[in-house]
Scaffold this active site. Structure first.
Site, mmCIF file in Angstrom:
data_model
loop_
_atom_site.group_PDB
_atom_site.id
_atom_site.type_symbol
_atom_site.label_atom_id
_atom_site.label_comp_id
_atom_site.label_asym_id
_atom_site.label_seq_id
_atom_site.Cartn_x
_atom_site.Cartn_y
_atom_site.Cartn_z
ATOM 1 N N SER A 93 0.886 -1.284 -0.117
ATOM 2 C CA SER A 93 0.379 0.030 0.406
ATOM 3 C C SER A 93 0.785 1.115 -0.270
ATOM 4 O O SER A 93 1.536 1.473 -0.742
ATOM 5 C CB SER A 93 -1.063 -0.411 1.022
ATOM 6 O OG SER A 93 -1.788 1.016 1.162
ATOM 7 N N HIS A 104 -2.800 -0.953 -3.334
ATOM 8 C CA HIS A 104 -3.262 0.387 -3.417
ATOM 9 C C HIS A 104 -2.941 1.619 -3.972
ATOM 10 O O HIS A 104 -1.874 1.927 -3.726
ATOM 11 C CB HIS A 104 -3.557 0.407 -2.285
ATOM 12 C CG HIS A 104 -4.264 -0.782 -1.252
ATOM 13 N ND1 HIS A 104 -3.750 -0.595 0.657
ATOM 14 C CD2 HIS A 104 -5.124 -1.695 -1.251
ATOM 15 C CE1 HIS A 104 -4.675 -1.682 0.751
ATOM 16 N NE2 HIS A 104 -4.901 -2.415 0.047
ATOM 17 N N ASP A 121 -4.127 -4.106 5.822
ATOM 18 C CA ASP A 121 -5.063 -5.485 5.291
ATOM 19 C C ASP A 121 -3.687 -5.972 4.619
ATOM 20 O O ASP A 121 -3.216 -5.961 4.256
ATOM 21 C CB ASP A 121 -5.009 -4.483 4.005
ATOM 22 C CG ASP A 121 -5.969 -5.103 2.533
ATOM 23 O OD1 ASP A 121 -6.413 -5.817 2.877
ATOM 24 O OD2 ASP A 121 -5.857 -4.623 1.002
#
Lengths: 189, 279
Positions: free
Chosen positions: A12, A39, A132
């Site tokens: 991310s 992401h 995540d």
């Protein structure tokens, strides 16, 4: 001959820079697919695909729903959709609610990839500012897959790798610059 | 075979035999995640206990249906698509004296109201009829009400502007505390009703069908059947709009469609340039 059948990677915040350092080290003859969930705020993933291609000896493409997952190709999850792996090694997408505040979610990719590839999967969790991927990584290990986590001290943001270590643990915890060699070793030998 | 995969099959079979709902042609990975989510939501512990409740509790079905349908959407989602509808598709529709639009899988109705606003601003609403369908009755009820959280309105307002909106998005709703309610005049030509793409047939001659991010939950076979249904429902030259990441390359029925804007997944039935099949 290696029994590994796929690599899945999640990152991310700081992920783009991390990928730009890992991908160049991949062996151009890598006999497995690499599926990336990173992401990004950008509405279209094509820019990311283009950027990564400059740093990668393997072809980089956006993961398309229903398409077969070919070895020797690096796939990137499209923005705004969860990317899932079907058990017959095809991609599918969905727009279900965000998981861990994310869509695409690394958990969703890792969990479905673990169900599809079982012990053949190598999953890599790298820099990021949320958790995540941690539960996904646990699913990978529960299914017999191999978990690599970026050494938190080498991560631009250490929240994601720390969460991964806490929830799932790792088979290898490596600084960024050692990850490509480990993936080559796992999948080529 | 994995025990959980066996349980999923029993779930599908129970829904089929007990309630006549066929999920056997849903894409397996997404279906599995949604069933797992149902187990968590209803705290049944296992899928087989979920199946037990499906078999023995008559009033449990709507809650299962709710968990298996696609409620996530926003107004003017993918603004570029609505801009293309405005610039490329509405001029085509304007040539018809009456315009039938089928919004298939309307969920909570955000796209229905987006479309209604688009038609109003193009001066086409009065001769349009929107058939908004879903297989989830609870979603249809919410869509009919047109009430949404205020926190979403800001992003939708941005989407509206990016989509080329002619006014201010706030002209179309009244806000009260944490909720906005869409102007109910927007649904005077909208009919909401239950229709299941898996089992139900064509019910109108449509000039435009919107079905965005619904077929991604279907197997190749069911996607193909549904595209065939859309092709049969559309007039010659009629327009189909799918989600921006959908892939119809594996569907034989897609051969009937030509690109209007392939990147945005906007297609037209018939005419020259119908899609070649790729494997």
């Amino acid at each position: 001959m290696s029994t590994r059948s796929a690599i899945a990677m999640g990152c991310s915040a700081g992920g783009l820079l991390a990928l730009e350092r890992v991908l160049p080290g991949l062996d151009p003859r890598l006999p497995v697919p690499v599926v990336i969930c990173c992401h990004t705020g950008s509405p279209d993933v094509s820019l990311l695909v283009e950027l990564l291609q400059h740093h990668c000896p393997l072809p980089v493409a956006e993961a398309r729903e229903r398409a077969a997952i070919d070895p020797g190709t690096v796939y990137v999850a499209p923005t705004g959709y969860h990317l899932l792996v079907e058990s017959d090694a095809h991609f599918s997408l969905n727009v279900d609610a965000k998981v861990a505040y994310s869509r695409p979610s690394i958990d969703v990719l890792f969990e479905t990839a673990a169900a599809a590839w079982q012990g053949g999967l190598v999953a890599v969790l790298m820099t990021g500012a949320n958790s995540d991927g941690a539960h996904g990584l646990k699913a990978v290990r529960d299914a017999g897959g191999y978990a690599v986590i970026q050494d938190p001290s080498s991560a631009e943001v250490d929240v994601m790798p720390l969460a991964g270590l806490e929830v799932a643990g790792a088979d290898a915890c490596l600084p960024l610059d050692a990850i490509a060699a480990e993936l080559n070793r796992l999948c080529m030998s | 075979m994995d025990v959980e995969d066996i349980e999923i099959q029993l779930f599908v079979r129970a829904m089929q035999l007990r309630h006549g709902h066929d999920f056997s042609e849903y894409a397996p990975a997404s279906l599995k995640r949604r069933v797992q989510q149902l187990v968590r939501t209803h705290d049944t512990g296992t899928i087989i206990e979920l199946v037990n409740r499906i078999l023995h509790e008559d009033d449990f079905l709507p809650r299962v249906i709710e968990g298996l349908s696609v409620p996530v959407s926003e107004m003017f989602r993918d603004p570029a698509v609505f801009r293309a509808l405005r610039d490329k598709v509405l001029p085509v529709l304007a040539s018809y004296p009456e315009i039938n639009i089928w919004q298939a899988g309307c969920a909570h109705g955000q796209e229905v109201y987006s479309l209604a606003i688009l038609l109003e601003e193009a001066g086409l609403y009065e001769r349009s009829r929107i058939y908004a369908t879903d297989f989830n009755d609870a979603a249809l009820a919410m869509a009919t009400e047109g009430i949404y959280a205020t926190r979403d309105a800001r992003e939708w307002s941005r989407n509206y502007i990016e989509a080329g909106g002619a006014h201010s998005f706030s002209d179309y709703y009244s806000a009260r505390y944490d909720f906005i309610k869409l102007d109910q005049r927007l649904r005077r030509n909208v009919t909401f009703f239950n229709h299941n793409l898996v089992t139900d047939e064509v019910f109108c001659e449509a000039h435009l069908i919107l079905c965005r991010n619904v077929l991604i939950y279907f197997s190749n076979a069911l996607q193909d059947r549904t595209l065939g249904l859309f092709r049969d429902s559309l007039v010659r030259g009629g327009v189909l709009c799918l989600g921006t990441r959908e892939n119809i390359d594996f569907s034989p029925a897609a051969a009937g469609f030509a690109d209007i804007d392939g990147a945005l997944r906007i297609y037209q039935v018939g005419g020259s340039g119908a899609r070649p099949l790729r494997k």
